[in-house]
Scaffold this motif. Structure first.
Motif, mmCIF file in Angstrom:
data_model
loop_
_atom_site.group_PDB
_atom_site.id
_atom_site.type_symbol
_atom_site.label_atom_id
_atom_site.label_comp_id
_atom_site.label_asym_id
_atom_site.label_seq_id
_atom_site.Cartn_x
_atom_site.Cartn_y
_atom_site.Cartn_z
ATOM 1 N N LEU A 74 0.808 -1.220 0.000
ATOM 2 C CA LEU A 74 0.000 0.000 0.000
ATOM 3 C C LEU A 74 0.842 1.272 0.000
ATOM 4 C CD1 LEU A 74 -2.763 -1.051 2.558
ATOM 5 C CD2 LEU A 74 -2.942 -0.976 0.062
ATOM 6 N N LEU A 75 2.033 1.208 0.603
ATOM 7 C CA LEU A 75 2.893 2.387 0.693
ATOM 8 C C LEU A 75 4.207 2.192 -0.059
ATOM 9 C CD1 LEU A 75 2.419 3.237 4.491
ATOM 10 C CD2 LEU A 75 1.289 4.321 2.538
ATOM 11 N N GLY A 76 4.887 1.083 0.186
ATOM 12 C CA GLY A 76 6.175 0.822 -0.442
ATOM 13 C C GLY A 76 7.325 1.392 0.368
ATOM 14 N N HIS A 77 8.535 0.864 0.108
ATOM 15 C CA HIS A 77 9.670 1.269 0.947
ATOM 16 C C HIS A 77 10.122 2.695 0.674
ATOM 17 C CE1 HIS A 77 11.867 -0.143 -2.665
ATOM 18 N NE2 HIS A 77 12.873 0.602 -2.271
ATOM 19 N N LEU A 78 9.816 3.248 -0.496
ATOM 20 C CA LEU A 78 10.198 4.636 -0.755
ATOM 21 C C LEU A 78 9.418 5.588 0.149
ATOM 22 C CD1 LEU A 78 10.808 3.013 -3.509
ATOM 23 C CD2 LEU A 78 10.871 5.282 -4.545
ATOM 24 N N VAL A 79 8.109 5.413 0.189
ATOM 25 C CA VAL A 79 7.271 6.285 1.011
ATOM 26 C C VAL A 79 7.557 6.061 2.495
ATOM 27 C CG1 VAL A 79 4.894 6.785 1.720
ATOM 28 C CG2 VAL A 79 5.443 6.515 -0.708
ATOM 29 N N MET A 80 7.631 4.806 2.916
ATOM 30 C CA MET A 80 7.901 4.534 4.335
ATOM 31 C C MET A 80 9.268 5.043 4.754
ATOM 32 S SD MET A 80 6.143 0.822 5.124
ATOM 33 C CE MET A 80 6.919 -0.091 3.774
ATOM 34 N N GLY A 81 10.262 4.932 3.855
ATOM 35 C CA GLY A 81 11.585 5.448 4.177
ATOM 36 C C GLY A 81 11.583 6.954 4.333
ATOM 37 N N ALA A 82 10.885 7.646 3.439
ATOM 38 C CA ALA A 82 10.799 9.101 3.533
ATOM 39 C C ALA A 82 10.074 9.527 4.803
ATOM 40 C CB ALA A 82 10.087 9.659 2.302
ATOM 41 N N GLN A 83 9.010 8.812 5.151
ATOM 42 C CA GLN A 83 8.283 9.125 6.383
ATOM 43 C C GLN A 83 9.183 8.963 7.613
ATOM 44 O OE1 GLN A 83 5.016 6.340 6.074
ATOM 45 N NE2 GLN A 83 3.635 7.870 5.189
ATOM 46 N N GLU A 84 9.994 7.914 7.603
ATOM 47 C CA GLU A 84 10.867 7.664 8.756
ATOM 48 C C GLU A 84 11.956 8.734 8.858
ATOM 49 O OE1 GLU A 84 13.446 4.037 10.815
ATOM 50 O OE2 GLU A 84 12.391 3.689 8.917
#
Length: 321
Positions: free
Chosen positions: A226-236
């Motif tokens: 649903l999000l992917g590691h790009l979005v989750m990485g940027a959020q973190e």
């Protein structure tokens, strides 16, 4: 007359006509239907030396009906054949391994051809070489919170570096490339930003992947899809920067590198690269992933061979002398 039954032959050594019984990892499996309506199992077997396509004809289960079986050790008996130029293992018997079976896990689990401890130390050394205190703080914060997954996780499910310590190997290679290219293009590249982006770019894969008890990637998590590691990485990065008091401008630049490191939207990028460091990081990621795909494919080829079409490269490749 079939060839003599052989036991636990390495996948890399399997050849058409071999009659084999042994223990392997079920890398993929699903129940499908032939054109005449008969069910069969399609999947793949793997060990530390490679992967081979798997077929079990006139098969309805239980393997292939539960995704949790993928990544587990199985016992098979069957014959190696060839289909459209690629090896294929047709199993007559197949089952999950049980507690009474004896096999060597180290021979089954593919592992990166690196020293994990030495490579991890080199990555930490490169992080500590970052002169900008804010970028270095974020990188060290990520390193401390992702140590185990970063050291051990594969970098992908199947395309490249899909073995234990694969993420560590891929990231280390990218940081070395980043260091060299930052020096070559110092008039437009901020080395500290590029090195930090190279380290952080895939760090959220520990939440994108579902792994087996052996540590291999078997599927994508709900967040991963649903999000992917790009979005989750940027959020973190955004959360860490706020917690550590890093200026918003630097946080946004790091987030941009992560969100754009696939280069183009058709390749999975959330945004296109808009700064020189992001542009270069996308190329660096492509170089290392594609060279690993070449290495893995050519390991199964002889000089003079032309491969089948490789989806990740969108072409065939030739192995020269």
């Amino acid at each position: 007359m079939p060839n003599k039954l052989e036991y636990n032959i390495a996948v890399a050594d399997m050849a058409p006509g071999d009659n084999i019984e042994g223990f392997y990892i079920l890398k993929d499996a699903s129940i499908r239907t032939t054109s005449n309506g008969k069910a069969f199992l399609a999947g793949a077997l793997s060990d530390s030396t490679g992967v081979i396509d798997l077929k079990v004809w006139d098969y309805t289960g239980p393997l292939g009906t539960d995704k949790n079986d993928i990544g587990k050790v199985i016992k098979v008996r069957g014959e190696v054949g060839e289909f459209k130029g690629s090896r294929q293992f047709s199993a007559a018997l197949i089952r999950l391994a049980d507690a009474n079976d004896q096999y060597n896990i180290s021979e089954l689990v593919p592992t990166a051809p690196i020293s994990a401890s030495e490579t991890f130390a080199k990555v930490k050394e490169m992080i500590n070489s970052v002169q900008d205190e804010d970028y270095r703080k974020i990188a060290l914060d990520f390193l401390s919170r992702h140590t185990d997954s970063f050291r051990n996780l594969p970098a992908a499910k199947s395309f490249h570096h899909a073995f234990l310590h694969g993420l560590l190997m891929h990231t280390s290679n990218m940081m070395k490339l980043a260091d060299f290219l930052a020096g070559l293009y110092s008039e437009v590249i901020n080395r500290d930003l590029l090195i930090t982006g190279a380290f952080l770019h895939d760090m959220a894969k520990d939440r994108e992947f579902v792994t087996s008890p052996l540590g291999l990637v078997t599927d994508y998590s709900a967040k991963g899809q649903l999000l992917g590691h790009l979005v989750m990485g940027a959020q973190e990065v955004a959360a860490a920067a706020e917690r550590l008091g890093v200026p918003e401008e630097k946080s946004i630049l790091l987030q941009h590198l992560i969100l754009s490191h696939h280069g183009e939207p058709e390749h999975g990028a959330a945004v296109v690269p808009c700064i020189a460091e992001a542009e270069l990081l996308a190329y660096i990621d492509g170089i290392d992933s594609r060279m690993e795909i070449y290495a893995e494919q050519m390991a199964e080829m002889e000089p003079g061979d032309i491969s089948q079409r490789i989806p990740a490269l969108e072409k065939r490749i030739y192995k020269h002398e």
